[in-house]
Motif scaffolding. Structure first.
Motif, PDB file in Angstrom:
ATOM      1  N   THR A  46       0.887  -1.099  -0.022  1.00 28.13           N
ATOM      2  CA  THR A  46      -0.053   0.188  -0.043  1.00 28.13           C
ATOM      3  C   THR A  46       0.869   1.466   0.117  1.00 28.13           C
ATOM      4  O   THR A  46       0.551   2.149  -0.471  1.00 28.13           O
ATOM      5  CB  THR A  46      -0.848   0.007   1.086  1.00 28.13           C
ATOM      6  N   ALA A  47       2.129   1.230   0.573  1.00 29.29           N
ATOM      7  CA  ALA A  47       3.099   2.191   0.669  1.00 29.29           C
ATOM      8  C   ALA A  47       3.317   2.774  -0.792  1.00 29.29           C
ATOM      9  O   ALA A  47       3.352   3.796  -1.143  1.00 29.29           O
ATOM     10  CB  ALA A  47       4.145   2.189   1.490  1.00 29.29           C
ATOM     11  N   THR A  48       3.421   1.735  -1.647  1.00 36.93           N
ATOM     12  CA  THR A  48       4.029   1.898  -3.161  1.00 36.93           C
ATOM     13  C   THR A  48       2.723   2.481  -4.031  1.00 36.93           C
ATOM     14  O   THR A  48       2.958   3.498  -4.753  1.00 36.93           O
ATOM     15  CB  THR A  48       4.278   0.524  -3.841  1.00 36.93           C
ATOM     16  N   ILE A  49       1.658   1.987  -3.671  1.00 33.31           N
ATOM     17  CA  ILE A  49       0.323   2.522  -4.136  1.00 33.31           C
ATOM     18  C   ILE A  49       0.063   3.844  -3.935  1.00 33.31           C
ATOM     19  O   ILE A  49      -0.135   4.577  -4.670  1.00 33.31           O
ATOM     20  CB  ILE A  49      -0.779   1.585  -3.840  1.00 33.31           C
ATOM     21  N   TRP A  50       0.271   4.198  -2.605  1.00 37.81           N
ATOM     22  CA  TRP A  50       0.105   5.471  -2.245  1.00 37.81           C
ATOM     23  C   TRP A  50       1.290   6.358  -2.691  1.00 37.81           C
ATOM     24  O   TRP A  50       0.808   7.737  -3.197  1.00 37.81           O
ATOM     25  CB  TRP A  50       0.294   5.770  -0.630  1.00 37.81           C
ATOM     26  N   ARG A  51       2.345   6.151  -3.056  1.00 40.82           N
ATOM     27  CA  ARG A  51       3.428   7.054  -3.852  1.00 40.82           C
ATOM     28  C   ARG A  51       2.914   7.190  -5.043  1.00 40.82           C
ATOM     29  O   ARG A  51       3.041   8.428  -5.602  1.00 40.82           O
ATOM     30  CB  ARG A  51       4.664   6.343  -3.510  1.00 40.82           C
ATOM     31  N   ALA A  52       2.328   6.375  -5.630  1.00 39.39           N
ATOM     32  CA  ALA A  52       1.831   6.371  -7.216  1.00 39.39           C
ATOM     33  C   ALA A  52       0.700   7.577  -7.156  1.00 39.39           C
ATOM     34  O   ALA A  52       0.483   8.245  -8.010  1.00 39.39           O
ATOM     35  CB  ALA A  52       1.391   4.901  -7.726  1.00 39.39           C
ATOM     36  N   VAL A  53      -0.087   7.454  -5.973  1.00 40.46           N
ATOM     37  CA  VAL A  53      -1.389   8.363  -6.166  1.00 40.46           C
ATOM     38  C   VAL A  53      -0.771   9.841  -5.960  1.00 40.46           C
ATOM     39  O   VAL A  53      -1.254  10.550  -6.558  1.00 40.46           O
ATOM     40  CB  VAL A  53      -2.207   8.090  -5.022  1.00 40.46           C
ATOM     41  N   VAL A  54       0.029   9.916  -5.089  1.00 38.42           N
ATOM     42  CA  VAL A  54       0.927  11.215  -4.484  1.00 38.42           C
ATOM     43  C   VAL A  54       1.407  11.834  -5.894  1.00 38.42           C
ATOM     44  O   VAL A  54       1.428  12.659  -6.238  1.00 38.42           O
ATOM     45  CB  VAL A  54       1.715  11.267  -3.611  1.00 38.42           C
ATOM     46  N   ALA A  55       2.135  10.954  -6.519  1.00 42.39           N
ATOM     47  CA  ALA A  55       2.863  11.420  -7.958  1.00 42.39           C
ATOM     48  C   ALA A  55       2.032  11.890  -8.942  1.00 42.39           C
ATOM     49  O   ALA A  55       2.051  12.784  -9.428  1.00 42.39           O
ATOM     50  CB  ALA A  55       3.756  10.307  -8.312  1.00 42.39           C
ATOM     51  N   ALA A  56       0.917  10.969  -9.109  1.00 46.52           N
ATOM     52  CA  ALA A  56      -0.311  11.323 -10.063  1.00 46.52           C
ATOM     53  C   ALA A  56      -1.302  12.538  -9.924  1.00 46.52           C
ATOM     54  O   ALA A  56      -1.699  13.393 -10.843  1.00 46.52           O
ATOM     55  CB  ALA A  56      -1.003   9.960 -10.256  1.00 46.52           C
ATOM     56  N   TYR A  57      -1.132  12.904  -8.426  1.00 43.73           N
ATOM     57  CA  TYR A  57      -2.102  13.904  -7.991  1.00 43.73           C
ATOM     58  C   TYR A  57      -1.552  15.006  -6.902  1.00 43.73           C
ATOM     59  O   TYR A  57      -1.839  14.912  -5.994  1.00 43.73           O
ATOM     60  CB  TYR A  57      -3.549  13.323  -7.566  1.00 43.73           C
ATOM     61  N   PRO A  58      -0.420  15.486  -7.227  1.00 45.90           N
ATOM     62  CA  PRO A  58       0.472  16.288  -6.407  1.00 45.90           C
ATOM     63  C   PRO A  58      -0.269  17.281  -5.580  1.00 45.90           C
ATOM     64  O   PRO A  58      -0.121  17.780  -4.599  1.00 45.90           O
ATOM     65  CB  PRO A  58       1.483  16.535  -7.161  1.00 45.90           C
ATOM     66  N   ASP A  59      -1.241  17.882  -6.662  1.00 47.20           N
ATOM     67  CA  ASP A  59      -1.844  19.212  -6.178  1.00 47.20           C
ATOM     68  C   ASP A  59      -3.071  18.792  -5.332  1.00 47.20           C
ATOM     69  O   ASP A  59      -3.846  19.775  -4.439  1.00 47.20           O
ATOM     70  CB  ASP A  59      -2.477  19.759  -7.188  1.00 47.20           C
ATOM     71  N   ARG A  60      -3.789  17.531  -5.325  1.00 49.84           N
ATOM     72  CA  ARG A  60      -4.832  16.904  -4.642  1.00 49.84           C
ATOM     73  C   ARG A  60      -4.588  16.451  -3.140  1.00 49.84           C
ATOM     74  O   ARG A  60      -5.300  16.531  -2.217  1.00 49.84           O
ATOM     75  CB  ARG A  60      -5.426  16.142  -5.298  1.00 49.84           C
ATOM     76  N   VAL A  61      -3.242  16.087  -3.144  1.00 50.27           N
ATOM     77  CA  VAL A  61      -2.941  15.318  -1.732  1.00 50.27           C
ATOM     78  C   VAL A  61      -2.262  16.295  -1.063  1.00 50.27           C
ATOM     79  O   VAL A  61      -1.012  16.924  -1.321  1.00 50.27           O
ATOM     80  CB  VAL A  61      -2.087  13.999  -2.022  1.00 50.27           C
TER      81      VAL A  61
END
Length: 66
Positions: A46-61
């Motif tokens: 899940t930490a890997t998945i979360w990093r992918a989310v942050v990278a894809a949506y840097p302005d939303r997180v």
């Protein structure tokens, strides 16, 4: 990161309804073109998945959730 923590962060960043939509529908390049749901089902950390989310949506997180 525990799965419950992951979902909590995703919902805080996007709202409960939109978080589920992103998990099911958005294919992340950093996850090899998989969705969040697919990556979880295939055992990606899940930490890997979360990093992918942050990278894809840097302005939303928010920074407090990174």
């Amino acid at each position: 990161m525990r799965l419950t923590d992951f979902w909590g962060r995703l919902e805080q960043a996007f709202g409960a309804g939109y978080a589920r939509s992103i998990a099911a529908d958005h294919a992340f390049a950093d996850l090899g073109g998989r969705t969040i749901d697919q990556a979880i089902a295939q055992g990606v950390e899940t930490a890997t998945i979360w990093r992918a989310v942050v990278a894809a949506y840097p302005d939303r997180v928010p920074s407090r959730l990174r």
